[in-house]
Design a protein around this motif. Structure first.
Motif, mmCIF file in Angstrom:
data_model
loop_
_atom_site.group_PDB
_atom_site.id
_atom_site.type_symbol
_atom_site.label_atom_id
_atom_site.label_comp_id
_atom_site.label_asym_id
_atom_site.label_seq_id
_atom_site.Cartn_x
_atom_site.Cartn_y
_atom_site.Cartn_z
ATOM 1 N N PRO A 65 -36.570 -20.192 -8.181
ATOM 2 C CA PRO A 65 -35.962 -20.999 -7.112
ATOM 3 C C PRO A 65 -36.572 -20.690 -5.754
ATOM 4 N N GLY A 66 -36.630 -21.721 -4.901
ATOM 5 C CA GLY A 66 -37.369 -21.618 -3.648
ATOM 6 C C GLY A 66 -36.901 -20.514 -2.720
ATOM 7 N N ALA B 152 -35.313 -17.753 -3.486
ATOM 8 C CA ALA B 152 -35.662 -16.464 -4.081
ATOM 9 C C ALA B 152 -37.153 -16.190 -3.933
ATOM 10 N N LEU B 153 -37.982 -17.222 -4.112
ATOM 11 C CA LEU B 153 -39.427 -17.066 -3.948
ATOM 12 C C LEU B 153 -39.772 -16.678 -2.516
ATOM 13 N N ALA B 154 -39.174 -17.370 -1.546
ATOM 14 C CA ALA B 154 -39.461 -17.067 -0.142
ATOM 15 C C ALA B 154 -39.040 -15.640 0.203
ATOM 16 N N ALA B 155 -37.862 -15.215 -0.278
ATOM 17 C CA ALA B 155 -37.386 -13.867 0.017
ATOM 18 C C ALA B 155 -38.272 -12.821 -0.641
ATOM 19 N N TYR C 261 -39.770 -25.228 6.302
ATOM 20 C CA TYR C 261 -40.153 -24.091 7.141
ATOM 21 C C TYR C 261 -38.914 -23.396 7.725
ATOM 22 N N GLU C 262 -37.869 -24.192 8.000
ATOM 23 C CA GLU C 262 -36.631 -23.594 8.500
ATOM 24 C C GLU C 262 -35.980 -22.721 7.412
ATOM 25 N N LEU C 263 -35.997 -23.229 6.185
ATOM 26 C CA LEU C 263 -35.430 -22.454 5.083
ATOM 27 C C LEU C 263 -36.251 -21.193 4.820
ATOM 28 N N ILE D 195 -30.003 -9.080 2.454
ATOM 29 C CA ILE D 195 -29.169 -10.119 1.837
ATOM 30 C C ILE D 195 -30.028 -10.966 0.914
ATOM 31 N N ASP D 196 -29.535 -11.225 -0.276
ATOM 32 C CA ASP D 196 -30.221 -12.133 -1.190
ATOM 33 C C ASP D 196 -29.840 -13.558 -0.803
ATOM 34 N N PRO D 197 -30.771 -14.344 -0.262
ATOM 35 C CA PRO D 197 -30.399 -15.676 0.217
ATOM 36 C C PRO D 197 -29.938 -16.602 -0.906
ATOM 37 N N GLU D 198 -30.490 -16.425 -2.102
ATOM 38 C CA GLU D 198 -30.082 -17.258 -3.229
ATOM 39 C C GLU D 198 -28.614 -17.013 -3.566
ATOM 40 N N THR D 199 -28.217 -15.745 -3.604
ATOM 41 C CA THR D 199 -26.821 -15.407 -3.890
ATOM 42 C C THR D 199 -25.906 -15.892 -2.779
#
Length: 337
Positions: free
Chosen positions: A266-267, A269-272, A295-297, A309-313
């Motif tokens: 997932p995007g 999770a990939l970015a993080a 780009y904002e995300l 922080i895990d952004p996906e969670t």
């Protein structure tokens, strides 16, 4: 004339020992009380001539009688204080135990002492051997399972992983246990398929088994935990993480900190993950700037990762609150009900 003779002592009723063994423990590996009881017994009975323990009992000089006595016969065999050891089969002997229970409950028979003696105990993880055995049979005999491939099953691994995450977030212990089992099934299933690689299939000619999978994992865990299995020191979780990253870097010999990151995840999770690799790897690179929500995300995911922080969670938690609000507005009951 008064009889002053001593009263006759009751005849000893003896002892029946049901000696149970685990099929998950190698035959012949019995507890010391079990060996003592077998050697001291007046008679050892086993209904199954193919019982896996029999060769080892013969080696130990223990004579075993093959037969299927009923409860009455077994009680009579104990007369005079004799000890009879019964070695049940893998499924037990319901007929015999039910018969003994009926005799004991009747009150009409002087019953010998009844003892259940575990001869061997399962070690932690022993049920995994059952899983491997069952998976092997299902793979051989089930028309659907026997035709599955790694690629065909890939989607199920993703689905089961998401269902596991949902069970964790719901805090449902029963669901957690079940979903862990479903994830474990994927591992065992793929490993069983890998045993069949023959050079003509998707796996080339390199077959491996669940033991190879487990063995490689054990080696990895030991190697990456020198503070547990070696002389290295780690006092904090941060120390452990540093050990892990250094060891991985030596093992993988990666050219880039991005190597090994699956881009299909997932995007957020990939970015993080990318942001975390850049931060821990000390790579001097700015976040790309551009127009659009992507780009904002990306910037939000990097900020979350830096804050631990895990952004996906975090996004899933917010989305679940949003879902509940929608259902409330619709007058629909709780989604988990």
């Amino acid at each position: 004339m008064t009889d002053h003779s001593e009263p006759t002592a009751a005849e000893p009723t003896g002892r029946i020992v049901l000696l149970t063994t685990s099929h998950r423990v190698a035959p012949g590996v019995l507890s010391w009380p079990a060996w003592q009881t077998l050697h001291a017994a007046d008679r050892v009975l086993c209904a199954d001539p193919g019982h896996p323990q029999l060769p080892y009992l013969r080696e130990a000089g223990i004579e075993v009688t093959h037969g299927t006595p009923d409860a009455h016969e077994l009680v009579e065999a104990c007369a005079g204080g004799r000890t009879v050891v019964v070695l049940p089969g893998g499924e037990g002997d319901q007929r015999l135990t039910d018969g003994l229970a009926r005799l004991a409950g009747s009150g009409r028979v002087s019953m010998p002492d009844l003892e259940l003696l575990p001869g061997s105990y399962d070690l932690p993880g022993a049920r995994l051997l059952d899983l491997v055995q069952v998976m092997d049979r299902v793979r051989r005999e089930c028309p659907w399972t026997s035709q599955q491939t790694h690629r065909g099953l890939a989607k199920y691994a993703i689905e089961e992983a998401y269902e596991l995450v949902e069970a964790i977030e719901d805090g449902d212990r029963d669901e957690l246990r079940e979903e862990l089992g479903d994830v474990l099934l994927q591992v065992v299933f793929h490993a069983r398929i890998a045993e069949e690689a023959d050079g003509d299939g998707e796996d080339g000619d390199e077959a491996f088994s669940i033991d190879d999978v487990a063995g490689a994992l054990v080696e990895k865990l030991i190697h990456r935990h020198p503070h547990v299995f070696g002389d290295a020191k780690a006092e904090t979780p941060e120390d452990v993480h540093a050990h892990w990253q250094r060891t991985k870097a030596v093992e993988k010999q990666r050219e880039s900190v991005t190597d090994g990151i699956p881009v299909g995840q997932p995007g957020l999770a990939l970015a993080a993950k990318l942001a975390g690799r850049v931060r821990t790897g000390g790579v001097d690179v700015e976040l790309p700037r551009g127009e659009g929500i992507g780009y904002e995300l990306l910037e939000l995911a990097a900020r979350a990762e830096a804050a631990g922080i895990d952004p996906e969670t975090a996004l899933r938690a917010a989305a679940r609150v949003y879902r509940d609000a929608i259902r409330a507005a619709e007058g629909v009951g709780d989604a988990g009900a």
